[in-house]
Design an enzyme around this catalytic site. Structure first.
Site, mmCIF file in Angstrom:
data_model
loop_
_atom_site.group_PDB
_atom_site.id
_atom_site.type_symbol
_atom_site.label_atom_id
_atom_site.label_comp_id
_atom_site.label_asym_id
_atom_site.label_seq_id
_atom_site.Cartn_x
_atom_site.Cartn_y
_atom_site.Cartn_z
ATOM 1 N N ASP A 163 0.817 -1.208 0.000
ATOM 2 C CA ASP A 163 0.000 0.000 0.000
ATOM 3 C C ASP A 163 0.858 1.269 0.000
ATOM 4 O O ASP A 163 0.758 2.117 0.880
ATOM 5 C CB ASP A 163 -0.934 -0.018 1.219
ATOM 6 C CG ASP A 163 -1.944 1.111 1.173
ATOM 7 O OD1 ASP A 163 -2.246 1.600 0.069
ATOM 8 O OD2 ASP A 163 -2.423 1.521 2.248
ATOM 9 N N ASN A 405 7.588 -7.488 6.412
ATOM 10 C CA ASN A 405 6.414 -6.771 6.906
ATOM 11 C C ASN A 405 5.145 -7.434 6.397
ATOM 12 O O ASN A 405 4.958 -7.606 5.181
ATOM 13 C CB ASN A 405 6.420 -5.318 6.443
ATOM 14 C CG ASN A 405 5.159 -4.586 6.883
ATOM 15 O OD1 ASN A 405 5.008 -4.228 8.040
ATOM 16 N ND2 ASN A 405 4.230 -4.381 5.946
ATOM 17 N N GLU A 406 4.284 -7.817 7.313
ATOM 18 C CA GLU A 406 2.945 -8.343 7.044
ATOM 19 C C GLU A 406 2.934 -9.455 5.995
ATOM 20 O O GLU A 406 2.164 -9.408 5.031
ATOM 21 C CB GLU A 406 1.995 -7.212 6.647
ATOM 22 C CG GLU A 406 1.778 -6.210 7.766
ATOM 23 C CD GLU A 406 0.624 -5.254 7.501
ATOM 24 O OE1 GLU A 406 0.084 -5.258 6.381
ATOM 25 O OE2 GLU A 406 0.256 -4.512 8.426
ATOM 26 N N ASN A 460 1.163 -5.205 13.758
ATOM 27 C CA ASN A 460 0.431 -4.071 13.195
ATOM 28 C C ASN A 460 -1.061 -4.296 13.411
ATOM 29 O O ASN A 460 -1.587 -5.348 13.033
ATOM 30 C CB ASN A 460 0.708 -3.946 11.688
ATOM 31 C CG ASN A 460 2.171 -3.704 11.371
ATOM 32 O OD1 ASN A 460 2.947 -3.330 12.245
ATOM 33 N ND2 ASN A 460 2.550 -3.915 10.120
ATOM 34 N N TYR A 462 -5.056 -2.228 13.419
ATOM 35 C CA TYR A 462 -5.847 -1.040 13.091
ATOM 36 C C TYR A 462 -7.257 -1.153 13.656
ATOM 37 O O TYR A 462 -8.223 -0.760 13.004
ATOM 38 C CB TYR A 462 -5.871 -0.842 11.570
ATOM 39 C CG TYR A 462 -4.534 -0.431 10.998
ATOM 40 C CD1 TYR A 462 -4.155 0.899 10.956
ATOM 41 C CD2 TYR A 462 -3.641 -1.382 10.536
ATOM 42 C CE1 TYR A 462 -2.926 1.286 10.443
ATOM 43 C CE2 TYR A 462 -2.410 -1.019 10.024
ATOM 44 C CZ TYR A 462 -2.064 0.319 9.986
ATOM 45 O OH TYR A 462 -0.840 0.695 9.482
ATOM 46 N N TYR A 466 -9.882 -0.177 10.416
ATOM 47 C CA TYR A 466 -10.308 -1.166 9.429
ATOM 48 C C TYR A 466 -11.323 -2.147 10.008
ATOM 49 O O TYR A 466 -11.967 -2.890 9.271
ATOM 50 C CB TYR A 466 -9.102 -1.919 8.866
ATOM 51 C CG TYR A 466 -8.206 -1.046 8.017
ATOM 52 C CD1 TYR A 466 -8.721 -0.289 6.966
ATOM 53 C CD2 TYR A 466 -6.849 -0.966 8.270
ATOM 54 C CE1 TYR A 466 -7.909 0.524 6.199
ATOM 55 C CE2 TYR A 466 -6.023 -0.159 7.505
ATOM 56 C CZ TYR A 466 -6.554 0.588 6.464
ATOM 57 O OH TYR A 466 -5.739 1.378 5.714
ATOM 58 N N GLU A 499 2.527 -0.707 13.804
ATOM 59 C CA GLU A 499 1.676 0.204 13.035
ATOM 60 C C GLU A 499 0.321 0.299 13.721
ATOM 61 O O GLU A 499 -0.239 -0.706 14.149
ATOM 62 C CB GLU A 499 1.454 -0.298 11.601
ATOM 63 C CG GLU A 499 2.677 -0.330 10.718
ATOM 64 C CD GLU A 499 2.362 -0.823 9.311
ATOM 65 O OE1 GLU A 499 1.168 -0.757 8.912
ATOM 66 O OE2 GLU A 499 3.284 -1.274 8.619
ATOM 67 N N TRP A 544 1.503 4.698 12.632
ATOM 68 C CA TRP A 544 1.476 4.717 11.174
ATOM 69 C C TRP A 544 0.623 5.900 10.744
ATOM 70 O O TRP A 544 -0.552 5.931 11.039
ATOM 71 C CB TRP A 544 0.879 3.424 10.619
ATOM 72 C CG TRP A 544 1.049 3.304 9.140
ATOM 73 C CD1 TRP A 544 0.112 3.543 8.173
ATOM 74 C CD2 TRP A 544 2.232 2.917 8.456
ATOM 75 N NE1 TRP A 544 0.626 3.336 6.926
ATOM 76 C CE2 TRP A 544 1.939 2.949 7.070
ATOM 77 C CE3 TRP A 544 3.516 2.573 8.857
ATOM 78 C CZ2 TRP A 544 2.894 2.627 6.093
ATOM 79 C CZ3 TRP A 544 4.445 2.244 7.894
ATOM 80 C CH2 TRP A 544 4.126 2.280 6.538
ATOM 81 N N LYS A 563 -2.842 8.707 6.780
ATOM 82 C CA LYS A 563 -2.660 8.395 8.205
ATOM 83 C C LYS A 563 -1.510 9.177 8.823
ATOM 84 O O LYS A 563 -1.185 8.981 9.996
ATOM 85 C CB LYS A 563 -2.430 6.899 8.393
ATOM 86 C CG LYS A 563 -3.641 6.033 8.074
ATOM 87 C CD LYS A 563 -3.407 4.577 8.435
ATOM 88 C CE LYS A 563 -4.612 3.732 8.072
ATOM 89 N NZ LYS A 563 -4.813 3.639 6.618
#
Length: 589
Positions: A163, A405-406, A460, A462, A466, A499, A544, A563
């Protein structure tokens, strides 16, 4: 790999500036032994994407050619002559005077060629073909798709699995440098909090090695002969955010009448894990800061020294002490600046998008459960780990390595993929810093396959954006519960949030905090802060994002990801003032 340095034995020449440039059609092969036809001006270093208008230019898929000439003098040819690229994203093929020098894969780490045999006195023509495609063999990952529409020719599209915008080109400095024929190839130096140290000098050719160590006041505190050694400094000054003391290891290689010299800065400090906390020099340190991006208007992801200085200044203004190089290695110049200014760095390889169910928005929506059968990145992943640690091993600012990452760390095969990579990172690092894999919410405490491979759990989340959007009490409850479940699984491991954030339109206000308003961003951060402060094993918080940044165009993004605590041009939102109040002087016991 040593950073190019002007010394009494080395010359450095800057090849930055305005080059000739052309986007290439599929299968098009430009002349490499003469001028590129119909070329346009292009700044190097920079991402090419935003320097001219039009979707076809900005979103070009495939090859592009860069070209310039440079002059070589007779004294330069008497030395070892090296052409060095700080990066070219994502693959580069390099020609000099029509002859192939070599190829390099990976868009965020340096590579170089000795060119003494190909270079000639006077004018030389340098041609670089850069390819910007991301697919299931590259890091970062993406998908190359041919789309068909009624009545139209097939369209080739390249969708990133990440992203942020796929800025590409020659994005960091290009330099020529010279060394003697017998030269210092690499230096490894490790300094500990008790003043003990060790060093190793890798040389090419014959010669005698001598070293001396200078303290931060440039006074000599140690001298020795030989390519390796150890010792101990009394009353050592430690590297730490509040006082980032830097020492210099001055290395000289004498070979007959010829001498090479190089000065490597380093710091005395130790990173350890004790009682579920990251410790710096034996004391718990709480990581306050951000996930960032190398991202700015016009430059894109291109090197920008002024912006580096601005960003570090803002980090110190807001009370931060750290950031993660999300999601790729940052420029060498930024790492050197962080050494100098006392900013701790989680250093991340460009392994983002290792999830076949991710789309360009960072949301799930592709094909799940096939990642580790599909990706062809394992060897390249090893290569970038090796290259990153070789580049950054001596930086005192680096406190942790991030291997990815992720990724699809909840899928079968994840442990088998990552275990050899975490072992490799530990083996390659002479300082044995912690290693982590940053995971996402699909990799829950019950599903995660890689938690035991990590020294620190960096996750991470959210909640409140989300999912549980607008419901901050519910988001905080879910977050705390998940922390506690991870802690129950890995009670000896520190946990930090890598994040968390909420898209915020600068200047959008609401008396009742609502999504996208500046008030909601502040309330969101407050809710998370209460959770962090209630759990003793939380060892850091990285918001983030540091600043708004460009992404692939999609309906979830309004001219990029919003963000940021700062806007893309580095103006503070309300949340910046909240974090400044929270972080200034704050140290978690």
């Amino acid at each position: 790999m040593l950073y190019p340095q002007l010394t009494d034995s080395r010359m450095v020449f800057d090849l930055n500036g305005v080059w000739d440039f052309k986007l290439l059609d599929e299968g098009q092969c430009p002349a490499v032994d003469g001028p590129v036809q119909d070329a346009i001006p292009m700044a190097v270093p920079s991402a090419y994407n935003d320097l001219y208008e039009g979707r076809a230019f900005k979103e070009h898929v495939g090859d592009m050619v860069y070209q310039r000439s440079f002059s070589v003098s007779a004294p330069m040819l008497e030395k070892r002559l090296v052409l060095r690229f700080s990066s070219a994203t994502h693959q580069a093929t390099v020609y000099l005077n029509g002859k192939l020098l070599g190829k390099h894969k990976g868009g965020f780490l340096p590579f170089e060629f000795e060119i003494g045999q190909q270079a000639r006195r006077g004018e030389n023509l340098l041609t670089v073909i850069v390819n910007n495609i991301v697919d299931y063999s590259t890091l970062p990952c993406g998908r190359l798709v041919t789309e068909k529409y009624p009545g139209l020719a097939p369209m080739v599209r390249n969708y990133p699995n990440f992203d942020y915008f796929n800025y590409t080109g020659i994005m960091r400095p290009v330099k020529l440098y010279t060394t003697p024929r017998n030269y210092i190839r690499d230096i490894t130096v490790v300094g500990h909090m008790d003043g003990s140290f060790s060093y190793k000098v890798d040389v090419q050719g014959e010669g005698e090695v001598a070293v001396e160590m200078l303290d931060p006041d440039k006074k000599c505190v140690f001298k020795a002969q030989g390519a390796s050694g150890e010792g101990k400094i009394e009353n050592v000054r430690l590297w730490a955010p509040e006082n980032p003391a830097l020492y210099d290891l001055v290395v000289r290689l004498a070979s007959g009448d010829e001498q090479d010299s190089y000065t490597e800065p380093f710091g005395f400090r130790d990173i350890s894990i004790q009682n579920c906390r990251i410790c710096l020099n034996g004391k718990p340190v709480y990581l306050k800061g951000f996930g960032k991006h190398e991202d700015s208007y016009v430059n894109g992801r291109g090197f920008n020294e002024a912006l580096n200085v601005k960003d570090v200044g803002l980090l110190k203004w807001i009370g931060a002490n750290s950031f993660r190089t999300s999601h790729y290695p940052y420029s060498e110049e930024m790492m050197r600046l962080c050494d100098r200014e006392g900013i701790m760095v989680i250093d991340e390889v460009p392994a983002v998008g290792l999830h076949t169910a991710f789309t360009a928005t960072g949301m799930l929506g592709g094909e799940p459960n096939g990642t580790w059968r599909t990706l062809q990145t394992a060897q390249h992943h090893r290569d970038v780990i090796n290259d990153l640690i070789a580049r950054d091993k001596n930086h005192p600012c680096v406190v942790m390595w991030s291997v990815a990452n992720e990724p699809a760390s909840e899928e079968e095969g994840a442990r088998e993929y990552f275990e050899p990579l975490t072992v490799l990172a530990r083996q390659q690092d002479p300082q044995h810093r912690p290693v982590t894999i940053v995971t996402y919410e699909g990799s829950s405490p019950e599903k995660c396959k890689v938690a035991e491979l990590c020294d620190v759990l960096v996750i991470n989340r959210y909640r409140g954006w989300y999912d549980t959007e607008g419901n901050l009490p519910g988001a905080a409850a879910k977050l705390k519960d998940e922390f506690e479940r991870f802690h129950a699984r890995c009670p000896e491991k520190p946990i930090m949030l890598g994040e968390y954030g909420a898209d915020t339109i600068a200047g959008m206000h609401d008396a009742t905090p609502t999504l996208f308003s500046e008030e909601y961003q502040v309330a969101y951060l407050e809710a998370y802060s209460e959770v962090f402060d209630s759990l003793p094993y939380i060892t850091g918080e990285h918001v983030w994002n540091f600043a708004d940044f460009a992404t692939a165009e999609n309906i979830r993004r309004v001219q990029g990801n919003k963000k940021g605590i700062f806007t893309r041009d580095r103006r503070p939102k309300m949340a910046a003032h909240y974090l400044k109040g929270r972080w200034t002087g704050f140290e978690k016991e």
